[in-house]
Design an enzyme around this catalytic site. Structure first.
Site, mmCIF file in Angstrom:
data_model
loop_
_atom_site.group_PDB
_atom_site.id
_atom_site.type_symbol
_atom_site.label_atom_id
_atom_site.label_comp_id
_atom_site.label_asym_id
_atom_site.label_seq_id
_atom_site.Cartn_x
_atom_site.Cartn_y
_atom_site.Cartn_z
ATOM 1 N N ASP A 75 10.781 0.772 3.107
ATOM 2 C CA ASP A 75 9.352 0.569 3.356
ATOM 3 C C ASP A 75 8.816 -0.649 2.601
ATOM 4 O O ASP A 75 8.014 -1.429 3.113
ATOM 5 C CB ASP A 75 8.517 1.773 2.908
ATOM 6 N N HIS A 133 9.814 0.239 -5.937
ATOM 7 C CA HIS A 133 8.895 0.599 -4.858
ATOM 8 C C HIS A 133 7.504 0.900 -5.416
ATOM 9 O O HIS A 133 6.492 0.445 -4.877
ATOM 10 C CB HIS A 133 9.418 1.794 -4.070
ATOM 11 N N TYR A 147 8.041 5.328 -9.321
ATOM 12 C CA TYR A 147 9.393 5.511 -8.782
ATOM 13 C C TYR A 147 10.321 4.476 -9.427
ATOM 14 O O TYR A 147 10.732 3.506 -8.795
ATOM 15 C CB TYR A 147 9.399 5.336 -7.259
ATOM 16 N N GLY A 159 12.632 1.361 10.927
ATOM 17 C CA GLY A 159 11.593 0.572 11.583
ATOM 18 C C GLY A 159 10.900 -0.381 10.633
ATOM 19 O O GLY A 159 10.676 -1.557 10.955
ATOM 20 N N TRP A 160 10.554 0.113 9.428
ATOM 21 C CA TRP A 160 9.958 -0.784 8.429
ATOM 22 C C TRP A 160 10.889 -1.962 8.160
ATOM 23 O O TRP A 160 10.442 -3.118 8.019
ATOM 24 C CB TRP A 160 9.723 -0.037 7.129
ATOM 25 N N TYR A 206 -1.934 1.242 2.843
ATOM 26 C CA TYR A 206 -1.081 0.518 3.770
ATOM 27 C C TYR A 206 -1.258 0.898 5.239
ATOM 28 O O TYR A 206 -1.146 0.014 6.108
ATOM 29 C CB TYR A 206 0.390 0.615 3.344
ATOM 30 N N ARG A 231 11.673 5.910 10.819
ATOM 31 C CA ARG A 231 10.608 4.968 10.465
ATOM 32 C C ARG A 231 11.033 4.032 9.336
ATOM 33 O O ARG A 231 10.589 2.883 9.296
ATOM 34 C CB ARG A 231 9.320 5.700 10.109
#
Length: 364
Positions: free
Chosen positions: A129, A118, A122, A202-203, A24, A199
């Site tokens: 994300d 995800h 997991y 942010g994602w 990614y 972050r």
């Protein structure tokens, strides 16, 4: 403009790193270059993305490093690049690559409430994300090639995230949610991870803006939901902006000794505010707020050393589990390696700068 000088240096630096497979962060770098090409028309950015496709997507549409049995949302991020390359070249291998990723979603495990896990390793976990890794591609592919719209599915997954990850008191999102509430990092009552990682937020805001761009073509009602979510999130985030204009690694803990102003989160928020204003998801005032964040990155995180520009203070990587070290605490997030010229930060800054260009602020 000084940031364009940095981009040219970073492009050379990126290609100097030999890699057998991509993931990614590579998809994000290519997305940054794609957006720069679309905003500026400069062929050098397109050439980079074309080279990436030549090197890492074979004639059968296999993306180097992608394994469908993993069911890993991170690996879907390169899908938007495959779609862009198909539009640019018409080559069948890029459509095959996109089809391979889209078919993987059909067998992807989901939580009981309907969200993609995800990763298969997991189970029953939803991370912020993952929304960015999959939703813009899911919508764009659907718009290009499928008759049955997936807008309801996408909107449902965003609404579930709002219901389970948003903290009403802080007006911020936690990083992840464990539906079964059994992970070491999960709150036993609400299933949330403990910290507000910059972050991760942010994602999330980038997922909202990039998904909205496609969703508004199919459903005004569904796109309005994403618009409202971005407005709510933007209002909450701005309560945690530091005086310099930047944002901390742990958004709500400015006074902890190990916390620091983190570049990728700040750039992602800048991008989302600028793009949100451009798409009329946010009031126009947010364009100026996004511009201020980007200018702060230039002022405080871009330095010249021995004639070269370098981008400072990006968290190299962070996540939750497996095991107990990655426990979601503020101490954990602030203990992860901090790098300069890291792909997460460089890519997010390229995306933010593309929006600066769209807003005709190239002289920043």
């Amino acid at each position: 403009m000084i940031f364009e000088e940095y981009i040219d240096w970073y492009r050379q630096y990126y290609w100097s790193q030999r890699r057998q497979s991509v993931n990614y962060p590579d998809g994000c770098v290519m997305t940054g270059l794609q957006k720069l090409y679309q905003a500026s028309g400069k062929e050098k950015y397109l050439d980079d993305v074309l080279w990436f496709g030549d090197q890492y997507i074979d004639l059968d549409g296999k993306i180097a490093g992608f394994r469908d049995i993993e069911h890993n949302l991170d690996q879907i991020r390169c899908g938007t690049i495959a779609l862009f390359l198909y539009q640019q070249t018409g080559l069948a291998k890029y459509r095959k690559a996109a089809e391979r990723l889209r078919k993987n979603l059909d067998t992807f495990p989901r939580t009981e409430m309907g969200n993609f896990w995800h990763k298969e390793i997991y189970p029953y976990q939803v991370w912020l994300d993952g929304l960015y890794m999959v939703m813009p591609f899911y919508l764009e592919y659907n718009r290009m090639f499928e008759e049955n719209r997936v807008s309801d599915d996408v909107t449902m997954q965003f609404k579930n995230v709002r219901a389970h990850l948003f903290d009403e008191e802080k007006r911020l999102y936690k990083h992840a949610y464990d539906e079964k509430k059994v992970q070491p990092w999960a709150d036993p009552e609400n299933g949330r991870s403990p910290s507000f990682w910059g972050r991760a937020v942010g994602w999330y805001v980038m997922a909202l803006t990039d998904s909205y761009e496609w969703l508004q073509m199919d459903s005004q009602a569904d796109s309005r939901i994403l618009k409202e979510l971005l407005q709510e999130t933007a209002e909450g985030i701005m309560n945690y902006q530091e005086a310099s204009g930047l944002f901390y690694q742990i958004l709500d803990q400015p006074n902890r000794a190990d916390n620091y102003l983190e570049t990728s989160a700040s750039a992602m928020i800048s991008y989302a505010l600028l793009k949100g204003a451009r798409l009329s998801m946010l009031p126009e005032k947010y364009a100026a707020l996004g511009e201020r964040i980007f200018q702060a990155i230039l002022d405080f995180k871009l330095i010249r050393r021995k004639g070269e520009l370098h981008l400072l203070d990006t968290c190299a990587s962070a996540g939750l589990g497996p095991g107990t070290r990655r426990n979601g605490s503020g101490e954990y997030y602030c203990s992860e390696r901090v790098e300069e010229d890291n792909a997460h930060g460089a890519a997010a800054c390229m995306m933010a700068y593309s929006e600066i260009l769209h807003h005709n602020l190239s002289g920043i």
